[in-house]
Enzyme design. Structure first.
Site, mmCIF file in Angstrom:
data_model
loop_
_atom_site.group_PDB
_atom_site.id
_atom_site.type_symbol
_atom_site.label_atom_id
_atom_site.label_comp_id
_atom_site.label_asym_id
_atom_site.label_seq_id
_atom_site.Cartn_x
_atom_site.Cartn_y
_atom_site.Cartn_z
ATOM 1 N N CYS A 2 0.886 -1.228 -0.134
ATOM 2 C CA CYS A 2 0.038 -0.015 -0.111
ATOM 3 C C CYS A 2 0.816 1.205 0.151
ATOM 4 O O CYS A 2 2.120 1.254 0.493
ATOM 5 C CB CYS A 2 -0.880 0.165 1.094
ATOM 6 N N ARG A 27 3.242 0.129 -5.211
ATOM 7 C CA ARG A 27 3.082 -0.462 -3.841
ATOM 8 C C ARG A 27 1.870 -1.200 -3.830
ATOM 9 O O ARG A 27 1.821 -1.977 -2.802
ATOM 10 C CB ARG A 27 3.246 0.598 -2.768
ATOM 11 N N TRP A 74 -2.831 -2.602 -1.631
ATOM 12 C CA TRP A 74 -2.575 -4.109 -1.776
ATOM 13 C C TRP A 74 -3.432 -4.699 -0.609
ATOM 14 O O TRP A 74 -3.108 -4.768 0.479
ATOM 15 C CB TRP A 74 -1.114 -4.245 -1.682
ATOM 16 N N ASN A 100 -1.080 1.927 5.711
ATOM 17 C CA ASN A 100 -0.295 1.022 5.160
ATOM 18 C C ASN A 100 0.182 0.362 6.471
ATOM 19 O O ASN A 100 1.059 0.700 7.044
ATOM 20 C CB ASN A 100 0.767 1.725 4.601
ATOM 21 N N GLY A 101 -0.110 -0.989 6.396
ATOM 22 C CA GLY A 101 0.396 -1.872 7.495
ATOM 23 C C GLY A 101 -0.998 -2.804 8.019
ATOM 24 O O GLY A 101 -1.725 -3.046 7.088
ATOM 25 N N GLU A 486 16.220 -17.141 -10.572
ATOM 26 C CA GLU A 486 16.132 -15.834 -10.802
ATOM 27 C C GLU A 486 15.112 -15.747 -12.139
ATOM 28 O O GLU A 486 14.088 -15.069 -12.267
ATOM 29 C CB GLU A 486 17.088 -14.954 -10.748
ATOM 30 N N LYS A 490 11.210 -14.524 -12.387
ATOM 31 C CA LYS A 490 10.814 -13.370 -13.142
ATOM 32 C C LYS A 490 9.767 -13.995 -14.048
ATOM 33 O O LYS A 490 8.629 -13.210 -14.312
ATOM 34 C CB LYS A 490 11.906 -13.068 -14.058
ATOM 35 N N GLU A 493 6.392 -14.707 -12.029
ATOM 36 C CA GLU A 493 5.548 -13.543 -11.314
ATOM 37 C C GLU A 493 4.788 -12.597 -12.573
ATOM 38 O O GLU A 493 3.829 -11.938 -11.989
ATOM 39 C CB GLU A 493 6.444 -12.615 -10.517
ATOM 40 N N HIS A 509 16.496 -36.464 -9.524
ATOM 41 C CA HIS A 509 15.783 -36.752 -8.514
ATOM 42 C C HIS A 509 14.058 -36.225 -8.013
ATOM 43 O O HIS A 509 13.626 -36.051 -7.121
ATOM 44 C CB HIS A 509 16.778 -36.022 -7.158
ATOM 45 N N LYS A 609 5.127 -4.090 -5.114
ATOM 46 C CA LYS A 609 6.609 -3.875 -5.105
ATOM 47 C C LYS A 609 7.348 -4.168 -3.789
ATOM 48 O O LYS A 609 8.399 -4.922 -3.662
ATOM 49 C CB LYS A 609 7.064 -2.433 -5.679
#
Ligand code: M6R
Length: 614
Positions: A2, A27, A74, A100-101, A486, A490, A493, A509, A609
């Site tokens: 947020c 955010r 968010w 925010n929180g 990575e 990428k 997401e 395995h 983010k």
């Protein structure tokens, strides 16, 4: 997550708040809203979805006001809809609040307020806080500033809040605990933001308040800061230096594409003033005072999340190889709750682009509590992790806006390589002449990455195939294994395709069972020979099961060329410097696959983010 914003000054608040929310939208983008106050009271406009929708909605009726607050969400408590969107208004209409929180004990507080007859509209913890402040203010007949202090003393959790009163057009109250908050101080105006991005267009003077502090901002340009214990606080006013151009797309279709392209320049910036070819030295001023303690430590523990964790894993390979210091890499979310023995001999290195990731910050706080030496490898200057650690190294990647991290990763790996070199230099684990040669090679990294940007077109073509797949695998060994992780992170997401990164040797395995006819498997090929034969065997094994193999490598090995379906050709670079070079084409693969699928590349679903909540 947020983003919150607040304004008090001479300008019309609505356009300014909306401009700021655009900057903070990375955010969270489940909903957006603003509240402004004028002589008629509080006016709230909110919408489900993006700031663009809010902008369209608020342009329908222009409300004159020079004080207001805003939010981009968010979702945590309550689904993303208009009712749960911030700002939240207390039931009596007196208090509007953005947050925010997470208020952890909101259910308990809500129960008490329900008994007093308060009626709630949303499912959010934030509406509870707005009502708690309003109730305290009404019962105790105190100022909003005092009511916020009294309410926060009852609250458990994390918050950055901005609060308006419907009868006061001259005061804005803000507070924070474990969520970031910056206050920009202009000419008789204040701009409050979750970070400095909405502030820089207006002023460079900023205050970062500490946890458990409450601030009352006045229209005459004065302000008052107190801690929750009632002590008056005199803050340090800092000058921020953020290039406004870096906050714009600058002709690119998306921030992600811009940020991928910026990598050569970013790597140069990370190296600048630290790698000296003339003197054949690496110098890291930010940690020099603690260097002896670091070099004496039995091990180094890296804590991080997501892409920063992948960079940390690379750091482990590189530091252990060059400096011989044992390194452990921990997910911050695990580390903070494990009962890992910690004491003053330990050294904890927290890696974070934002410097605000809640789990990484909590890991640092835990280590601080045990008197361990905490170091930060952070991009965002002045951020919570940068401030909570004893010392650190900034990555200097510039603002990273796209949710998918790209240039921050390259900067982190570059900085970790600098650390490894510095430690090796000080410990004498590598001969001077050899180090000199490695430094010369390292200095070429920006131009190697520049060359690698040319894989863009080929990656775009391959992405057409990738976009139609249900599962994609990424394989690498040694320092190419974190690259595989990575690449997979990428892709998943932003394209939402199930993607897995594995050490190539682990395929047999279990994961090889996923390989079917046509399953795309990206294989990162080392340049040097040591592990090449092993990689060739892995390629044969997956080819035999029908995999569509896309190699990332220099294309010089004839045997490999015979066995693969596609090659994303990168320059021939020593394996030590291969990870950043080999990651670039995978960033393009993720970008173009997401684009082909019509996804919002910079703002993928369900993500934000900065993960500033647990
Ligand atoms: O700001 P941080 O580096 O602490 O963020 C950590 C992760 O949330 C972040 O790297 C995330 O995984 C990215 N979206 C990956 O692209």
């Amino acid at each position: 997550m947020c983003g919150i914003i607040g304004y008090l000054g001479k300008k019309q608040s609505t356009p300014l708040l909306i401009e700021g929310l655009h900057r903070l939208e990375y955010r969270g983008y489940d909903s957006a809203g603003i509240a402004v106050v004028n002589a008629e009271g509080i006016h709230i406009t909110k919408t489900k979805g993006r700031v663009d929708d809010l902008e369209a909605e608020s342009s329908k009726s222009i409300i004159k006001s020079t004080i207001g607050i805003g939010h981009t969400r968010w979702a945590t408590h309550g689904i993303p809809n208009k009712i749960n969107a911030h700002p939240h208004l207390s039931a009596d209409g007196s208090i509007a609040l953005v947050h925010n929180g997470i208020i952890e004990n909101y259910a308990q507080i809500k129960e008490g307020l329900l008994k007093k007859g308060v009626i709630f509209k949303s499912q959010t913890d934030t509406e509870v806080l707005a009502n708690l402040i309003a109730t305290i203010q009404k019962e105790q007949k105190i100022s909003t500033f005092a009511a916020v202090q009294a309410a926060l003393a009852l609250v458990r959790g994390a918050y950055a809040i901005a609060v308006l009163n419907n009868e006061d057009t001259d005061t804005l109250v803000v507070a924070k605990k474990s969520s970031p908050l910056a206050i920009g101080i202009g000419e008789n105006e204040f701009i409050v933001g979750s970070d400095a991005t909405p502030i820089v267009a207006h002023t460079q003077q900023v205050i970062y308040i500490n946890d458990d502090e409450v601030v009352e901002l006045h229209r005459d340009g004065t302000y008052n800061i107190v801690s929750l214990l009632g002590t008056k606080v005199s803050p340090e006013v800092l000058k921020i230096d953020i290039d406004l151009d870096k906050l714009e797309k600058g002709g690119y279709a998306h921030f992600m594409l811009k940020e991928i392209s910026e990598q050569p320049e970013v790597i140069r910036n990370t190296m600048r003033g630290r790698l000296s070819l003339d003197q054949s030295t690496v110098m890291l001023g930010g940690i020099i005072d603690y260097e002896q303690r670091i070099l004496r430590a039995p091990k180094l523990t890296i804590v991080a999340c997501g892409t920063s964790w992948n960079a940390g894993l690379l750091g482990k390979y590189i530091i252990e190889e060059l400096a011989g210091i044992p390194v452990e890499v921990e997910y911050a979310s695990e580390f903070r709750y494990r009962k890992s023995p910690l004491n003053e001999n330990d050294v904890i290195l927290a890696i974070s682009q934002s410097g605000e990731t809640a789990d990484t910050l909590a890991a640092v706080e835990l280590a601080n509590k045990h008197k361990a030496l905490t170091l930060g490898l952070v991009n965002n200057v002045g951020s919570s992790i940068a401030r909570a650690t004893c010392a650190g190294v900034y990555t200097h990647a510039g603002p990273e806006i796209s949710v998918a991290s790209t240039k921050a990763f390259s900067a982190q790996v570059t900085a970790l390589t600098l650390m490894a070199f510095r430690f090796a230099q000080q410990l004498g684990t590598i001969q001077k002449s050899e180090l000199q040669k490695l430094y010369q090679q390292f200095a070429q990294l920006p131009s190697w990455v520049e060359e690698t940007l040319e894989t863009k077109k080929k990656a775009q073509d391959i992405s057409k195939y990738i976009a139609g797949q249900k599962i994609v695998l990424f394989l690498g060994r040694n320092k190419c294994y974190p690259v595989a992780l990575e690449g997979a992170l990428k892709l998943k997401e932003i394209s939402y395709i199930a993607s897995e990164g594995y050490p190539a040797g682990e395929m047999k395995h279990g994961p090889i069972a996923l390989v079917n006819k046509g399953t795309p498997v990206f294989v990162i090929i080392p340049t040097e020979t040591e592990l090449k034969d092993k990689i060739i065997s892995s390629i044969q094994e997956i080819k035999a099961r029908g995999a569509y193999v896309i190699a990332i490598g220099d294309g010089k090995d004839k045997e490999i060329n015979k066995s693969i379906d596609e090659l994303l050709q990168i320059p021939s670079v020593p394996d030590l410097f291969l990870p950043v070079v080999a990651t670039t084409p995978l960033q393009f693969i993720a970008y173009y696959s997401a684009l082909t699928l019509g996804n919002d590349v910079d703002k993928p679903r369900n993500l934000a983010k900065s993960v500033t909540v647990e």
